[in-house]
Design an enzyme around this catalytic site. Sequence first.
Site, PDB file in Angstrom:
ATOM      1  N   ARG A  74     -15.356  11.773   6.569  1.00 11.57           N
ATOM      2  CA  ARG A  74     -14.140  12.497   6.943  1.00 11.57           C
ATOM      3  C   ARG A  74     -13.705  13.447   5.833  1.00 11.57           C
ATOM      4  O   ARG A  74     -13.199  14.544   6.093  1.00 11.57           O
ATOM      5  CB  ARG A  74     -13.015  11.508   7.243  1.00 11.57           C
ATOM      6  CG  ARG A  74     -13.193  10.747   8.552  1.00 11.57           C
ATOM      7  CD  ARG A  74     -12.229   9.573   8.633  1.00 11.57           C
ATOM      8  NE  ARG A  74     -10.852  10.014   8.449  1.00 11.57           N
ATOM      9  CZ  ARG A  74      -9.914   9.273   7.845  1.00 11.57           C
ATOM     10  NH1 ARG A  74     -10.206   8.094   7.335  1.00 11.57           N
ATOM     11  NH2 ARG A  74      -8.694   9.736   7.745  1.00 11.57           N
ATOM     12  N   HIS A  94       0.842  -1.194   0.000  1.00  8.26           N
ATOM     13  CA  HIS A  94       0.000   0.000   0.000  1.00  8.26           C
ATOM     14  C   HIS A  94       0.872   1.236   0.000  1.00  8.26           C
ATOM     15  O   HIS A  94       1.837   1.329   0.756  1.00  8.26           O
ATOM     16  CB  HIS A  94      -0.917   0.034   1.225  1.00  8.26           C
ATOM     17  CG  HIS A  94      -1.760   1.275   1.285  1.00  8.26           C
ATOM     18  ND1 HIS A  94      -2.929   1.402   0.558  1.00  8.26           N
ATOM     19  CD2 HIS A  94      -1.587   2.446   1.934  1.00  8.26           C
ATOM     20  CE1 HIS A  94      -3.444   2.600   0.776  1.00  8.26           C
ATOM     21  NE2 HIS A  94      -2.653   3.256   1.605  1.00  8.26           N
ATOM     22  N   ASP A 147     -15.518   1.516   7.061  1.00 11.46           N
ATOM     23  CA  ASP A 147     -14.478   2.444   6.611  1.00 11.46           C
ATOM     24  C   ASP A 147     -14.937   3.224   5.387  1.00 11.46           C
ATOM     25  O   ASP A 147     -14.688   4.421   5.281  1.00 11.46           O
ATOM     26  CB  ASP A 147     -13.195   1.687   6.295  1.00 11.46           C
ATOM     27  CG  ASP A 147     -12.157   2.617   5.679  1.00 11.46           C
ATOM     28  OD1 ASP A 147     -11.678   3.507   6.403  1.00 11.46           O
ATOM     29  OD2 ASP A 147     -11.860   2.477   4.481  1.00 11.46           O
TER      30      ASP A 147
END
Length: 428
Positions: A171, A85, A164
Amino acid sequence: MSDFSAVSVIRTKRDGGVLRDAEIDWVVDAFTRGEVADEQMAALAMAILLRGMTTAETARWTQAMISSGERLDLTGLPRPTVDKHSTGGVGDKITLPLAPLVAACGAAVPQLSGRGLGHTGGTLDKLEAIPGWRASLGRDEFRTQLADVGAVICAPGGSLAPADHKLYALRDVTGTVESVPLIASSIMSKKIATGTQALVLDVKVGSGAFMKSVPAARELARAMVELGTAHGVRTVALLTNMDTPLGYAVGNGVEVAESVAVLAGGGPADVVELTVTLAREMLTAVGLPDADPAAALADGRAMDVWRRMIRAQGGDPDAPLPAAAETEQIRAAADGVVSQVDAFAIGEAAWRLGAGRARKEHPVSAAAGVLLHRRVGDPVRVGDALCELRTDDPATLPAARAVAAAAFQVGSEPPAPSLVIERVTADR
């Protein structure tokens, strides 16, 4: 009737308290189900941003997000599994050559990737520049391709860490993206849910990165390494330089072309260096330290896997990539040596040309982007081409021209930055 309330959880964190495991489990589950309203979770996210979380809280929050959905079962595959990642950068096309390279060396790479937002590019947007290639795979297709080809790059399904997915969207519009516990748990919940045995993190540092300083990047890297280790995933992180773009190409189709050049045994030295470095970390993490990724690039094995991977997802690896309708050169105004090519500015220029998006639902252009002609350390004379702007919409050129021109600084002595800054493991 629940023993908890969103208001009490918000107050606890607002006042600097530590959330109990049961409170975290409840609030994440209730938010996923719609029982906790968006405005309440936004208030909690702001409290977390301002007050932080303990290591134990972050680990439990991550587990709660994993538990909100399914976890892939990759047991029984003929190869060990390892994922990578990147926290995102400009010209960061490393996933494209890296996944087939690691597969060519004997591991399986279940790479779930995302789309670009703002000045940073997205792996899926880049690959969709290839005619026919598709990002969405069913679970059976995913596992079959992983077993047969050894590498998959695709979009995560909605069943993986849905909490998420929902929280990230919130967010993004409430100014709470920057919280290290929330960043770490967001990334790691999806990666752990993938079911991989090992994970290598590329944490970018610099003007074109989310983390601008080494201490901030180190904090994030350590948080993610701790989370991975606590969940039984062998995890290591590299802090890498993102003050200047990686390679020469910034955009979608242009980055695919540069990735193919790397797989063909060429390509820019920094892209090759980082690809091989990350490949070695990934292979070592799954018990294949003697594999030679540099040799797999040179002898064509990585290219063979790339072509199979693209075909398996409906793409044509031989098809021409989209070409921009309009191009314009940015030229040097002084003699000297290129001392800076600001990554953020080049990323913004590519975004303004159409290669990126301001919101996740916006479309992107496969042909738009910036192609650098000069990089840090290169000599230039007045009138030399510094970069080329590419777009399908000429109306985007004035704004992109101003940003791109300001990205270059010409001086007398260039700096000598290191590509890999630091390595973070569970024991240090």
